[in-house]
Design an enzyme around this catalytic site. Sequence first.
Site, PDB file in Angstrom:
ATOM      1  N   SER A 172       1.052  -1.294  -0.088  1.00  0.00           N
ATOM      2  CA  SER A 172       0.174   0.012  -0.078  1.00  0.00           C
ATOM      3  C   SER A 172       0.965   1.192   0.152  1.00  0.00           C
ATOM      4  O   SER A 172       2.120   1.079  -0.265  1.00  0.00           O
ATOM      5  CB  SER A 172      -0.880   0.049   1.172  1.00  0.00           C
ATOM      6  N   ASN A 173       0.345   2.552   0.465  1.00  0.00           N
ATOM      7  CA  ASN A 173       1.065   3.622   0.258  1.00  0.00           C
ATOM      8  C   ASN A 173       0.668   4.352   1.433  1.00  0.00           C
ATOM      9  O   ASN A 173      -0.142   4.110   2.139  1.00  0.00           O
ATOM     10  CB  ASN A 173       1.068   4.354  -1.001  1.00  0.00           C
TER      11      ASN A 173
END
Length: 216
Positions: free
Chosen positions: A21-22
């Site tokens: 993810s980020n």
Amino acid sequence: MKFVITAGPTREPIDPIRFLSNRSSGKMGYAIAAAAIEANHEVVLISGPVNPPPPAGAKLVRVITSDEMHEAVQAAVRDCDVLVMCAAVSDYKPARVAEQKIKKRNEKFSLELIPARDILKSLPQSRNFFVVGFAAETNDVEEHARAKLATKNCDMMVANDLSDPNIGMESDENAVTIFSRGGESAKISRASKKTVARELVKIICANAKKVLTKKF
Ligand code: CTP
């Protein structure tokens, strides 16, 4: 007008307990949704997994992966006037999702990644809604943002300069530069995301009305 706004990150599963993810917090997208509602627009908010409570009045669609976000956007834009792609959608996803937890071994490990679907690029070329993309850049902001405006076939690109750690991702403040198809640009200087969002909604509406002349 009917706005479809995407916000937050996506998560790409690796195995039942891990994902890629980020750092996107969803704050900018949620602020744009709140500002659009405040200006009496209808809002569908398609959100990746984030914490802020959704603004009252938004129709919230929760998604996790880039594929789910892609499907939700495709369905929501059928009858929208403005799409704001503020979400930080994954560029890559694991080629395979392990059914069971991947066990630790005392050796090198690499994960094979394949490109995730680009939601903006998969929109129809000919359409009757206005499309706003976001460009998250750490360098050569204008050059990259203008290139994305063209390659992703957007009407407007909002560039976030991520080289300043005090604004943008995860922060409560932002400063953006907006690039339009016709070559014009405008700046919104550093302010709370709430203030930036209100200004952005005004600019988006004014420009959308010029493009969607048959509707408004
Ligand atoms: N975007 C998208 N689908 C993806 C990735 C990004 O629709 N799979 C959208 C984002 O929501 C944003 C715009 O494309 O509106 C630009 O995203 P950004 O992360 O800045 O650019 P990328 O296309 O991912 O390119 P790069 O990572 O090389 O800068």
